[in-house]
Write a protein that holds these residues in place. Structure first.
Motif, PDB file in Angstrom:
ATOM      1  N   GLY A   5       0.784  -1.234   0.000  1.00 17.59           N
ATOM      2  CA  GLY A   5       0.000   0.000   0.000  1.00 17.59           C
ATOM      3  C   GLY A   5       0.810   1.275   0.000  1.00 17.59           C
ATOM      4  O   GLY A   5       0.249   2.376   0.021  1.00 17.59           O
ATOM      5  N   VAL A   6       2.139   1.156  -0.039  1.00 14.91           N
ATOM      6  CA  VAL A   6       2.996   2.345   0.032  1.00 14.91           C
ATOM      7  C   VAL A   6       2.845   3.189  -1.227  1.00 14.91           C
ATOM      8  O   VAL A   6       2.789   2.676  -2.350  1.00 14.91           O
ATOM      9  N   LYS A   7       2.777   4.508  -1.065  1.00 15.54           N
ATOM     10  CA  LYS A   7       2.673   5.438  -2.183  1.00 15.54           C
ATOM     11  C   LYS A   7       3.820   6.446  -2.119  1.00 15.54           C
ATOM     12  O   LYS A   7       4.328   6.765  -1.048  1.00 15.54           O
ATOM     13  N   GLY A   8       4.212   6.974  -3.279  1.00 12.48           N
ATOM     14  CA  GLY A   8       5.213   8.023  -3.312  1.00 12.48           C
ATOM     15  C   GLY A   8       6.636   7.496  -3.320  1.00 12.48           C
ATOM     16  O   GLY A   8       6.899   6.291  -3.236  1.00 12.48           O
ATOM     17  N   ALA A   9       7.587   8.427  -3.418  1.00 10.42           N
ATOM     18  CA  ALA A   9       9.008   8.093  -3.524  1.00 10.42           C
ATOM     19  C   ALA A   9       9.557   7.592  -2.190  1.00 10.42           C
ATOM     20  O   ALA A   9       9.177   8.063  -1.122  1.00 10.42           O
ATOM     21  N   ILE A  14      15.441   3.441   3.661  1.00  9.18           N
ATOM     22  CA  ILE A  14      14.827   2.510   2.720  1.00  9.18           C
ATOM     23  C   ILE A  14      15.332   2.798   1.301  1.00  9.18           C
ATOM     24  O   ILE A  14      15.675   1.879   0.553  1.00  9.18           O
ATOM     25  N   ALA A  15      15.400   4.068   0.932  1.00 14.49           N
ATOM     26  CA  ALA A  15      15.914   4.423  -0.391  1.00 14.49           C
ATOM     27  C   ALA A  15      17.373   3.992  -0.531  1.00 14.49           C
ATOM     28  O   ALA A  15      17.779   3.480  -1.582  1.00 14.49           O
ATOM     29  N   GLU A  16      18.154   4.174   0.535  1.00 11.88           N
ATOM     30  CA  GLU A  16      19.554   3.760   0.501  1.00 11.88           C
ATOM     31  C   GLU A  16      19.662   2.247   0.344  1.00 11.88           C
ATOM     32  O   GLU A  16      20.523   1.739  -0.376  1.00 11.88           O
ATOM     33  N   ALA A  17      18.791   1.516   1.036  1.00 12.98           N
ATOM     34  CA  ALA A  17      18.811   0.054   0.958  1.00 12.98           C
ATOM     35  C   ALA A  17      18.498  -0.429  -0.456  1.00 12.98           C
ATOM     36  O   ALA A  17      19.121  -1.365  -0.971  1.00 12.98           O
ATOM     37  N   VAL A  18      17.529   0.227  -1.100  1.00 18.19           N
ATOM     38  CA  VAL A  18      17.157  -0.154  -2.464  1.00 18.19           C
ATOM     39  C   VAL A  18      18.327   0.094  -3.426  1.00 18.19           C
ATOM     40  O   VAL A  18      18.633  -0.748  -4.268  1.00 18.19           O
ATOM     41  N   ARG A  19      18.979   1.225  -3.282  1.00 17.10           N
ATOM     42  CA  ARG A  19      20.136   1.512  -4.139  1.00 17.10           C
ATOM     43  C   ARG A  19      21.231   0.476  -3.925  1.00 17.10           C
ATOM     44  O   ARG A  19      21.876   0.023  -4.878  1.00 17.10           O
ATOM     45  N   VAL A  31       9.620 -10.236  -3.099  1.00 17.83           N
ATOM     46  CA  VAL A  31       8.487 -10.925  -2.477  1.00 17.83           C
ATOM     47  C   VAL A  31       7.262 -10.018  -2.544  1.00 17.83           C
ATOM     48  O   VAL A  31       7.277  -8.900  -2.024  1.00 17.83           O
ATOM     49  N   ASP A  32       6.238 -10.471  -3.221  1.00 16.62           N
ATOM     50  CA  ASP A  32       4.972  -9.795  -3.453  1.00 16.62           C
ATOM     51  C   ASP A  32       5.080  -8.701  -4.510  1.00 16.62           C
ATOM     52  O   ASP A  32       4.347  -8.693  -5.474  1.00 16.62           O
ATOM     53  N   ILE A  33       6.004  -7.736  -4.305  1.00 15.30           N
ATOM     54  CA  ILE A  33       6.215  -6.699  -5.318  1.00 15.30           C
ATOM     55  C   ILE A  33       7.566  -6.038  -5.048  1.00 15.30           C
ATOM     56  O   ILE A  33       7.982  -5.923  -3.882  1.00 15.30           O
ATOM     57  N   PRO A  34       8.306  -5.624  -6.085  1.00 18.33           N
ATOM     58  CA  PRO A  34       9.574  -4.943  -5.836  1.00 18.33           C
ATOM     59  C   PRO A  34       9.342  -3.635  -5.079  1.00 18.33           C
ATOM     60  O   PRO A  34       8.470  -2.840  -5.458  1.00 18.33           O
ATOM     61  N   THR A  35      10.116  -3.403  -4.046  1.00 19.49           N
ATOM     62  CA  THR A  35       9.983  -2.181  -3.263  1.00 19.49           C
ATOM     63  C   THR A  35      10.215  -0.952  -4.146  1.00 19.49           C
ATOM     64  O   THR A  35      11.178  -0.890  -4.906  1.00 19.49           O
ATOM     65  N   GLY A  36       9.300   0.000  -4.052  1.00 17.32           N
ATOM     66  CA  GLY A  36       9.382   1.215  -4.860  1.00 17.32           C
ATOM     67  C   GLY A  36       8.435   1.231  -6.036  1.00 17.32           C
ATOM     68  O   GLY A  36       8.246   2.272  -6.669  1.00 17.32           O
ATOM     69  N   VAL A  37       7.816   0.085  -6.350  1.00 19.36           N
ATOM     70  CA  VAL A  37       6.845  -0.006  -7.443  1.00 19.36           C
ATOM     71  C   VAL A  37       5.446   0.136  -6.858  1.00 19.36           C
ATOM     72  O   VAL A  37       5.090  -0.560  -5.910  1.00 19.36           O
ATOM     73  N   ASP A  45       8.260   6.492  -8.505  1.00 17.02           N
ATOM     74  CA  ASP A  45       8.532   7.911  -8.259  1.00 17.02           C
ATOM     75  C   ASP A  45       9.958   8.183  -7.801  1.00 17.02           C
ATOM     76  O   ASP A  45      10.364   9.336  -7.703  1.00 17.02           O
ATOM     77  N   GLY A  46      10.698   7.140  -7.481  1.00 18.95           N
ATOM     78  CA  GLY A  46      12.067   7.306  -6.994  1.00 18.95           C
ATOM     79  C   GLY A  46      12.825   6.007  -7.202  1.00 18.95           C
ATOM     80  O   GLY A  46      12.561   5.281  -8.157  1.00 18.95           O
ATOM     81  N   PRO A  47      13.760   5.679  -6.323  1.00 19.79           N
ATOM     82  CA  PRO A  47      14.470   4.407  -6.458  1.00 19.79           C
ATOM     83  C   PRO A  47      13.525   3.233  -6.281  1.00 19.79           C
ATOM     84  O   PRO A  47      12.573   3.297  -5.499  1.00 19.79           O
ATOM     85  N   ALA A  48      13.784   2.151  -7.006  1.00 21.19           N
ATOM     86  CA  ALA A  48      12.966   0.943  -6.914  1.00 21.19           C
ATOM     87  C   ALA A  48      13.837  -0.268  -7.199  1.00 21.19           C
ATOM     88  O   ALA A  48      14.784  -0.199  -7.987  1.00 21.19           O
ATOM     89  N   VAL A  49      13.526  -1.358  -6.548  1.00 20.57           N
ATOM     90  CA  VAL A  49      14.288  -2.593  -6.731  1.00 20.57           C
ATOM     91  C   VAL A  49      14.048  -3.145  -8.125  1.00 20.57           C
ATOM     92  O   VAL A  49      12.907  -3.254  -8.586  1.00 20.57           O
ATOM     93  N   ARG A  50      15.134  -3.485  -8.818  1.00 19.76           N
ATOM     94  CA  ARG A  50      15.047  -4.150 -10.114  1.00 19.76           C
ATOM     95  C   ARG A  50      15.240  -5.642  -9.897  1.00 19.76           C
ATOM     96  O   ARG A  50      16.353  -6.130  -9.764  1.00 19.76           O
TER      97      ARG A  50
END
Length: 385
Positions: A5-9, A14-19, A31-37, A45-50
């Motif tokens: 349910g997370v919205k926005g960048a 968390i952003a550092e972890a994704v990078r 698991v379930d969905i890549p973080t940031g999507v 809207d910002g960094p997201a797990v590929r």
């Protein structure tokens, strides 16, 4: 790392972890969905797990099927967590993924003793100076869809081009007053011819001159045949949406986001922010089927149901691809397919033909004509299934 349910960048740690995750050479499983999507829209809207692969729980999330989210998800597997069907149906999302097994049973069957008039006839109103290719692709696609006859309405100045270019299509020339475009004066002669058809396609490459617009408006007011309205046929109705809403028979419109924005009187960004919900609301508002072209294409029904197509590739982003789609849907309508089935099957076959073409040719050099050439093989593969 976060819930669906997370919205926005993403921000902070968390952003550092994704990078950090994306910098690693190891395969990434989401698991379930890549973080940031965004789970609903697929937006980022910002960094997201590929991820290389995503294991999603119980049901597909829309964001895994829509760009750019689907490119970040990799291969998607649905994990059964024993959610009871009764619980899953409570949400009733009215949003579905179209797959091969959904389409084969919707295709028209041809009897062993069939003849061309039994297989449906379609009239195509398309083309103008500089856009004869749009008319040719649309008309040929009608026949590739299985229709027995296709009549191409042609500005008289262009008829020699169509007679040379098209072998199987019947051309019907109309006085264009040496303009290379349709004219409102064609209405009285064209209306009876179109009324003889089982289905009609209007719009690809016709231009937006005042006289052409007047002709389209008059035909929409008087015709009562199943119709596909596309391209300039839609553009000339931007100020006359009432003609679309009040059309007397089944009507399928096939806009890209820019054309839909003009029809709805909004910015393209409003549509791209949530393509699913915008297409759904617009189809319900006008009471007609809306095929919103894109990656993936969406088919929205007037009752609120919405379908995401599962075929197609980026190589199909090429001039004329939409004209082929218009012809395919019109060809299916001509054979008696109910409008919802014609829209779903037309979009799926169009994408499948594009996928087959890309397998042999690659995506970068793919042409609309290649999609047309692979259509018969795509349909055959579905009928065999």
């Amino acid at each position: 790392l976060l819930g669906t349910g997370v919205k926005g960048a993403l921000k902070g740690i968390i952003a550092e972890a994704v990078r950090f995750i994306n910098e690693q050479s190891a395969p990434i499983l989401a698991v379930d969905i890549p973080t940031g999507v965004d789970a609903d829209t697929g937006s980022i809207d910002g960094p997201a797990v590929r991820a290389c692969r995503t294991a999603t729980m119980a049901l597909l999330k829309r964001g895994l099927l829509l760009s750019p989210g689907r490119e970040y998800a990799g291969i998607v597997d649905i994990v059964d967590i024993s959610m009871p069907e009764s619980v899953a149906s409570l949400k009733d999302p009215k949003t579905y993924l179209v797959e091969r097994r959904d389409i084969a049973g919707k295709l028209p069957k041809r009897s062993a003793d069939a003849y061309k008039n039994q297989c449906g006839t379609a009239g195509v109103l398309a083309g103008s100076t500089g856009y004869t290719g749009a008319a040719a692709l649309t008309a040929e696609a009608v026949l590739r869809a299985g229709a027995g006859l296709c009549y191409l309405m042609a500005p008289e100045k262009l008829n020699v081009i169509y007679e040379t270019k098209l072998t199987e299509v019947i051309t019907v020339p109309f006085n264009d007053f040496n303009s290379g475009a349709f004219h409102s004066a064609n209405f009285s002669d064209m209306l009876p011819k179109l009324r003889e058809q089982d289905a009609v396609a209007i719009g690809p490459g016709i231009g937006q001159s005042e006289k052409t617009a007047d002709l389209v408006h008059a035909l929409l007011s008087e015709l009562d045949k199943p119709m596909v309205l596309d391209a300039d046929g839609l553009n000339v109705c931007a100020e006359r949406l009432d003609l679309v809403k009040n059309y007397k028979s089944d009507l399928i419109i096939t806009p890209h986001p820019g054309e839909l924005a003009r029809l709805a009187g909004v910015q393209v960004s409003n549509i791209l922010a949530d393509r699913i919900e915008f297409a759904r609301r617009f189809a319900m508002d006008i009471g007609k089927i809306v095929v919103l072209k894109g990656g993936p294409s969406l088919i929205a029904m007037p009752d609120g149901r919405l379908y995401l197509n599962s075929t197609g590739n980026a190589g199909m982003a090429t001039a004329g691809a939409g004209d082929v789609l218009t012809g395919l849907i019109a060809g299916l309508l001509a054979q008696g397919c109910p409008a919802p089935d014609a829209a779903l099957a037309g979009v799926f076959i169009h994408g499948l033909a594009g996928d087959l073409a890309a397998e042999g040719l690659g995506q970068h050099g793919l042409l609309a004509g290649d999609i047309l050439k692979w259509t018969a093989k795509a349909i055959q593969s579905l009928l065999e299934e």
